[in-house]
Design a protein around this motif. Structure first.
Motif, PDB file in Angstrom:
ATOM      1  N   PHE B  42       0.853  -1.186   0.000  1.00 32.90           N
ATOM      2  CA  PHE B  42       0.000   0.000   0.000  1.00 32.90           C
ATOM      3  C   PHE B  42       0.889   1.235   0.000  1.00 32.90           C
ATOM      4  CE2 PHE B  42      -2.818  -3.262   1.401  1.00 32.90           C
ATOM      5  CZ  PHE B  42      -4.078  -2.875   0.971  1.00 32.90           C
ATOM      6  N   VAL B  43       0.515   2.206  -0.809  1.00 31.05           N
ATOM      7  CA  VAL B  43       1.277   3.454  -0.824  1.00 31.05           C
ATOM      8  C   VAL B  43       0.346   4.592  -0.426  1.00 31.05           C
ATOM      9  CG1 VAL B  43       2.992   2.743  -2.512  1.00 31.05           C
ATOM     10  CG2 VAL B  43       0.845   3.697  -3.304  1.00 31.05           C
ATOM     11  N   PRO B  44       0.862   5.571   0.301  1.00 29.06           N
ATOM     12  CA  PRO B  44       0.011   6.691   0.699  1.00 29.06           C
ATOM     13  C   PRO B  44      -0.369   7.512  -0.531  1.00 29.06           C
ATOM     14  CG  PRO B  44       2.274   7.076   1.358  1.00 29.06           C
ATOM     15  CD  PRO B  44       2.224   5.699   0.805  1.00 29.06           C
ATOM     16  N   GLU B  45      -1.646   7.578  -0.811  1.00 23.49           N
ATOM     17  CA  GLU B  45      -2.074   8.306  -2.002  1.00 23.49           C
ATOM     18  C   GLU B  45      -2.233   9.788  -1.685  1.00 23.49           C
ATOM     19  OE1 GLU B  45      -5.242   7.403  -5.503  1.00 23.49           O
ATOM     20  OE2 GLU B  45      -5.993   7.394  -3.460  1.00 23.49           O
ATOM     21  N   LYS B  46      -2.921  10.069  -0.583  1.00 24.05           N
ATOM     22  CA  LYS B  46      -3.029  11.472  -0.182  1.00 24.05           C
ATOM     23  C   LYS B  46      -3.309  11.567   1.307  1.00 24.05           C
ATOM     24  CE  LYS B  46      -7.858  11.575  -1.567  1.00 24.05           C
ATOM     25  NZ  LYS B  46      -8.847  12.062  -2.480  1.00 24.05           N
ATOM     26  N   VAL B  47      -2.995  12.733   1.829  1.00 22.73           N
ATOM     27  CA  VAL B  47      -3.315  13.041   3.215  1.00 22.73           C
ATOM     28  C   VAL B  47      -4.149  14.301   3.170  1.00 22.73           C
ATOM     29  CG1 VAL B  47      -2.381  13.549   5.494  1.00 22.73           C
ATOM     30  CG2 VAL B  47      -1.045  12.209   3.886  1.00 22.73           C
TER      31      VAL B  47
END
Lengths: 686, 663
Positions: B42-47
């Motif tokens: 899983f990669v951080p897409e947005k915060v």
């Protein structure tokens, strides 16, 4: 401008002096310089344009408390430690400071006497065609011992072009490949504070070097450069730390962290704080070093206007600076190489008694592999060729394991293949390698410096080890070495061979020659290729995106290769990034299955068997090569990213590469860029 | 299992990997029970930072709207897919801490109002469910709803603060039905001792109360999952219809767990207060661990104080951070999708159909444990037992390994039975023949003479005494004690032999019966594990018997001690060899003799104490108990001395440092 005006202004303390008072001090063809001798701020006006640069906050707008108000509106701020160990800041605009200014042609000589604090700091401002240059440092400092105050850090023009908001303005931070931070309010709560070239192990506590399990460490600063674009393609400035870079930190504060301003500045370290340990349990006191560092600050501020006001022009300007100072020259050879193959020869696994030697690839197998990669232009980087395999070999790599290749075969191979590198590491020593106990660098608390179970050698030892082995490598006809670790770290040693960080930089940069893993800028002059280059920033939440600043600097000069792509979770995306950034792909290749590496230190190589990677290597190569062969050896002259996510990279031979990461094809003018693809366009076609 | 072992596995080097540019590393279970690094799942897409404060729960509905129980602002915030924000209802919430959204209704648990409120999608209040009035609920039980979940038939499941009886189940009308899924009280030795020692109010205070569940999730089939903060094992539970936890001792536990979420394939996502997100499949096998704590810098994808996790329909994972007031969206990578696809086949038992996918996974990561399990099952189905045996071994699945081994052994036996039989007969005939010839012609006389001579060598003769000891221990001890039958050298040889036997055992016990990984063997530890107890026991026994009119000399205890181990020394090697050809079906052939050998040895030890010291049975028992007590005392004394010495050393060191610091 040719008349030499010498006049002295001595401004004595006066409580009512509050208003800024700018006087014209110099002008050249491009700019007129105004100076306020109370706050030491400069204001610069463009002659053939309407740009005005502010080097600090000129009016008190009520946002800040006294300390920050003084800090933001002064050209010089000194951070000092009182006798009872309190950290304080004092700025030139403070009431207790008396300032002497002498104007000598294009130079201002300034001395700020902080009477109450008992020290004075001088600085010189030299105006030039591009902007100005600030000089200061240890020789400009005088401290009296009466007060017990010690100067810790210096700041010059910290709030240069700081702003609360801007339409499209941003701050350039040299984080990893480079990143930009929007000017304006941010959700971040912490600022960016990083030492140029990474932390100094010599003053760090060794336990901190092995923390952060499960975290990919933040990217380091490779180049001492930062800048602000107040308005894109209109106004900005960049700052190059030309001397004193090894004692510099870069601070970037997003809007909303302490102040509403977004600002970036360098902080020059005069004395270092460190933890002094009192017992084994780790009880420590925070103290500062006694003697100031041998610090000379020389920082150029280059003003950017109109089409130069963006990050890619900053990079181009810095590249020019590096070239002029012989810190960067062209290393592209006639033999093309657009791919790097990291070949693992062997690894060892500790057994109950002795070790297992785990052969991953022999030279014979390597030849078969290269036979199957006909038609590709690549370099080979062999690691783990020592008799102890990979992880346990450092820092002594010879002799080459008999199982890898016989001596004669090896020599023949090396003579006939000029594109082969052998990986070495003279900075780390495996903890199981005996005989290096005395060679480990020590920090200021006299602890041996270790990190994740590796011992870090004294820089002098590293150089000697290299010199010892160099001849032996030559006997094997090995001419190309690739240096892991050495280029990415810079630390002082307080052990038997004391070396300051500056001295370490000196001997490292003058001793090694070859390919480096992600090296700092001072090694670029002796660098024939760069491996594992950063293609991203650390991903702080205030960073808008990463930009290929390093790649623009290096394009057309030194070939750059990516990290091995074996382990990426989205290869397509990664390849597009390489095309955008002009970086060549890398893969780790072994003949045997990586399952053999289980329970060895190389367990992280979880996928490398050539038979399963062969097709991917070839297709990745084709994908990247199709674009980058057009611009081989050419420099990037501009890089932009548009609203719709398309990036545009223009090269010196007028070839433009468009990259589209989106899942839908996009148009730029009349040019269609396919989804998750790129277009290479000759300039005339746009 | 819990997440802490992560820190013990520092095989990774500080330069070694950074798999891609995300701030955290991703791990999975590797062969031999090691946690290994793997490519990003899983990669951080947005915060993003909606206008929320200390929010405790989120829910992502089918349209992609996010509902936040905005606890600090006393409201429920709805974030539309276009990122516009609206206050969901004008109802006066006091402390909304849980939220659940179905197709038509929105349920909010308001712990401050002691109620669960039901709204329609327009934010109109339909129902307010307070404390159930049914007597079954319990007269003293409080009703402080923290979290809420609703199944397809609109039954409502509520986590009530401090409810040790489990989840409060209400029917769609809000009537109390029953409690579900209570945790078991955790009884530690310390607590037991405290309960014995403390009396009165203190004793009452220590009353065993199981922890109440922390959070709840519900899948499309109405199966309930709970997680409980503070449990070292079984922190995640999955209850079948009968209320039985089917994750019992299966799932990767995490005592710091905060919330769980489920995706469409019923993979379980758990987030803990350290920012780790653990993904397990619906059988509880570990798939991924990713994420980390945001301690030094705020990087995209790191968490400070996560309070809730939700998996959206598209597979994206939403994590609420109540300290940063942010929502982080993690996007599955191609690799995660591949693993989920393959895993789905595996779970459905479609081993052959999933083979290709698992092979792809294995190409991408050769140390992904589950790929070995799944492929082993596929190979087993295909009849490729050799391959499946190897893979079951790597995946540490002893039961399945045993099955494969049984098949292989069976095949081998069928093929070779006749040869073996003929072999046996041939050997038997040869033996008879040789004996016959020997009797006539005496051809082996020189050999026999040699053996006789050999057995006269003192050492060999002593060692052969082992055989005598097995069956005549009392006489044996008499000879040892009174006639100095055994030399010190022979006993020492036996003690050394013990060490090699242990090594042999570690390396050559059949996989099914072995419990030690050969990779983690440390010779020094093995030696210490044998000789320290032996030395302490022998010494203690000597000291005790000295003051208890025991007659044995130290020498006797030393030699007799070695010979008391005769059954173990003689038979253990055979058992180790046998363990290599047995499967679980015939496990008793290994375990039963093992018990016999141990029992036999214990009897010999007892007889040794009795005979060597010339005790009665009662005296011998007393002597043994005192010896054990002595061992206990020695351990404590050594410990105290050790502590004192380290403190002394530290003290001296700090004085030294202080002197240096003062300069």
């Amino acid at each position: 401008m040719n008349r030499r005006i010498i006049f002295v202004i001595i401004v004595f303390l006066c409580a009512c002096i509050a208003l800024s008072n700018f006087e014209k001090v110099y002008e050249n063809d491009n700019y007129t310089y105004f100076f306020d001798s109370h706050s030491l701020l400069l204001r610069i006006e463009q002659k053939n344009g309407d740009n005005v640069w502010h080097t600090g906050i000129e009016q008190d707008d009520g946002f800040l408390n006294d300390e920050w108000q003084a800090f933001s509106s002064s050209g010089m701020t000194v951070e000092y430690m009182t006798g009872d160990m309190q950290s304080k800041k004092v700025s030139a605009s403070s009431d207790t400071c008396s300032i002497t200014v002498q104007v000598k042609g294009n130079m201002l000589q300034i001395n700020a006497q902080f009477r109450e604090q008992g020290f004075s700091v001088g600085m010189e401002i030299l105006f030039n065609e591009q902007g100005f240059e600030v000089t200061s440092g240890k020789n400009f400092i005088s401290e009296s011992s009466d007060t017990g105050n010690r100067i810790m850090n210096l700041y010059f023009f910290p709030f240069f072009e700081a702003a609360i908001k801007s339409d499209n303005g941003y701050v350039f931070i040299p984080d990893g490949s480079g990143s930009i931070m929007k000017i304006g309010k941010s959700n971040a709560k912490k600022p960016y504070i990083q030492r140029v070239y990474g932390s100094d192990y010599g003053t760090a506590d060794t336990a901190s070097l092995s923390t952060g399990y499960g975290i990919n460490p933040a990217k380091k600063i490779k180049i001492p450069v930062y800048g602000v674009v107040s308005q894109e393609d209109k106004k900005g400035f960049m700052s190059i730390v030309k001397q004193g870079d090894e004692y510099t930190e870069i601070l970037a504060y997003p809007g909303g962290v302490i102040t509403p301003y977004t600002w970036i500045s360098a902080r020059y370290i005069v004395r270092q704080m460190y933890k002094k340990f009192l017992d084994k349990k780790g009880t420590a006191v925070l103290v500062s070093t006694q003697e100031p560092y041998d610090l000379t600050v020389k920082t150029g501020f280059i003003l950017l206007c109109s089409q130069d006001a963006n990050y890619s022009s900053m990079a181009v300007k810095y590249r020019e600076y590096l070239e002029e100072n012989n810190m960067l020259s062209e290393k592209f050879s006639s033999e093309k190489a657009l791919l790097r193959l990291d070949v693992m020869a062997a690894e060892t696994r500790n057994r109950v008694i002795g070790k297992d030697y785990i052969q991953m690839t022999s030279l014979k197998e390597l030849k078969e592999i290269t036979g199957m990669l006909n038609g590709l232009d690549y370099i080979i980087n062999i690691f783990g060729y020592s008799k102890d395999g990979y992880s346990q070999s450092f820092p002594v790599h010879l002799p080459v394991s008999q199982s890898f290749a016989g001596l004669k075969e090896l020599k023949e191979f090396n003579l006939s293949n000029k594109n082969v590198f052998y990986m070495v590491d003279y900075t780390l020593a495996n903890k199981e390698k005996t005989g290096f106990g005395a060679d480990v660098a020590q920090n200021i608390s006299k602890q041996f410096i270790t990190s994740w179970g590796y011992r870090i050698l004294s820089p002098e030892v590293s150089v000697n080890l290299y010199k010892n082995e160099q001849k032996k490598f030559e006997e094997l006809s090995i001419t190309n070495l690739s240096f892991r670790t050495t280029g990415e770290v810079l630390y002082s040693d307080y052990g038997k061979r004391p070396l300051s960080r500056g001295q370490a930089k000196q001997i490292i940069s003058s001793s090694f020659n070859g390919a480096f893993y992600n090296p700092n800028v001072y090694l670029w002059k002796s660098c024939s290729a760069i491996f594992d280059i950063d293609t991203d920033s650390s991903g702080y939440i205030f960073e808008k995106r990463s930009v290929p600043f390093l790649q623009i600097l290096l394009s057309g000069k030194i070939p750059c290769f990516s990290k091995p792509l074996n382990f990426t979770s989205d290869l397509g995306n990664e390849l597009l990034k390489l095309v955008e950034f002009g970086v060549y792909p890398s893969f780790i290749i072994t003949q045997e299955s990586s399952l053999k590496l289980l329970e060895t230190p190389s367990q992280w190589i979880s996928s490398s068997e050539f038979s399963s990677w062969q097709d991917t290597v070839r297709s990745s190569y084709d994908f990247v090569n199709e674009a980058l062969k057009e611009v081989y050896g050419c420099g990037i002259i501009s890089h932009e990213i548009f609203e719709n996510g398309i990036s545009k990279t223009r090269y010196s031979n007028d070839v433009v590469i468009f990259v589209n990461y989106g899942t839908q094809s996009m148009e730029y003018g009349s040019i269609e860029v396919p989804a998750r693809g790129y277009r290479v366009v000759k300039d005339g076609e746009i | 299992m819990k997440i802490k072992p992560l820190t013990l596995l520092v095989i990774l080097l500080f330069f070694a990997v950074s798999y891609a540019d995300v701030p955290y590393k991703t791990y999975t279970m590797g062969p031999n029970g090691f946690i290994v690094e793997t490519r990003n799942a899983f990669v951080p897409e947005k915060v993003f930072f909606p206008s929320i404060m200390n929010a405790e729960d989120i829910f992502v509905d089918k349209d992609g709207s996010i509902y936040v129980a905005d606890t600090g602002n006393m409201r429920v915030l709805k974030i539309n897919p276009d990122m516009s924000e609206e206050v969901f209802s004008d109802y006066m919430f006091f402390m909304p801490t849980g939220i659940f959204v179905t197709d038509e209704l929105v349920y909010v648990a308001d712990s401050g109002n002691f109620s669960v409120c039901v709204f329609n999608k327009d934010g109109e209040l339909l129902k307010e469910l307070g404390r159930p009035s049914q007597p079954l609920f319990g007269s003293k039980n409080q009703f402080i709803p923290l979290k809420v979940a609703v199944d397809a038939r609109n039954n409502i499941y509520i986590i009530s603060e401090g409810s040790t009886d489990g989840i409060v189940c209400l029917n769609s009308d809000g009537e109390f039905m029953n409690y579900l899924g209570a945790n078991r009280p955790d009884v530690s030795l310390k607590m037991l001792l405290q309960r014995i020692i403390f009396t009165g109010a203190k004793g009452q205070f220590l009353k065993l109360r199981p922890p109440s569940p922390t959070n709840i999730a519900i899948d499309a089939d109405g199966i309930i999952y709970t997680c409980t903060y503070g449990l070292e094992t079984n922190s995640i539970k999955k209850f079948n219809i009968a209320g039985v936890n089917i994750f019992e001792n299966r799932i990767f536990g995490d005592p710091d767990i905060v919330d769980i979420g489920l995706d469409d394939l019923n993979n379980v996502y758990a987030v803990d207060s350290n920012g780790f997100i653990v993904v397990s499949n619906s059988l509880g096998d570990l798939l991924f661990i990713f994420g980390n704590k945001d301690s030094l810098a705020e990087r995209k994808g790191l968490l400070t104080n996560p309070s809730a996790l939700e998996v959206a329909g598209d597979g994206r994972v939403y994590v609420l951070d109540k300290e940063k007031n942010s929502i982080t969206v993690f996007k599955p990578t191609d690799f995660a999708d591949l693993v989920f696809r393959a895993d789905n086949m595996y779970i459905q038992g479609l081993y052959l159909q999933g083979k290709d996918e698992w092979q792809k996974v294995q190409t991408l990561n050769s140390s992904f444990l589950l790929s070995y399990k799944a492929l082993a099952k596929a190979y087993f189905k295909e009849g490729m037992y050799g391959q499946s045996l190897e893979y079951f071994r790597l995946s540490q699945d002893k039961g399945e390994y045993s099955e494969s081994f049984w098949q292989i052994r069976n095949e081998w036996l069928q093929k070779n039975l006749s040869v073996i039989f003929i072999g046996f007969v041939a050997v038997f005939i040869l033996y008879k023949l040789l004996r016959f010839i020997d009797r006539k012609k005496n051809i082996f006389s020189s050999l026999k003479l040699f053996f006789v001579k050999l057995s006269r060598v003192k050492l060999i003769n002593d060692l052969l005494f082992l055989k005598y000891m097995l069956f005549h221990p009392i006489d044996g001890y008499y000879e040892i004690r009174r006639k100095n039958r055994i030399s010190l050298v022979s006993a020492t040889v036996l003690y050394i032999y013990l060490f090699f036997l242990e090594i042999f055992k570690i390396f050559f016990t059949g996989f099914i019966f072995s419990s030690v990984s050969v990779y983690r063997v440390n010779l020094f530890e093995v030696a210490a594990g044998i000789y320290l107890p032996v030395a302490v026991l022998l010494l203690s026994n000597y000291l005790i018997s000295e003051i208890n009119s025991g007659e044995g000399r130290l020498r006797d205890i030393y030699t007799a001690g070695a010979y008391a181990l005769a059954p173990y020394i003689v038979f253990e090697p055979f058992l180790i060899i046998i363990s290599n050809v047995l499967t679980y079906n015939e496990a008793f052939l290994y375990t039963f003799p093992q018990y016999v050998v141990i029992g036999w040895t214990l009897i010999l030890l007892f007889l040794m104490v009795k005979q060597i010291h010339n005790y009665t049975v009662g005296e011998a028992v007393k002597n043994i108990l005192l010896t054990l007590f002595m061992v206990f005392i020695i351990i404590i004394i050594v410990f105290i001395i050790f502590v004192l010495f380290t403190q002394e050393a530290e003290f001296l060191q700090s004085i030294f440092r202080e002197v240096i610091l003062r300069e």
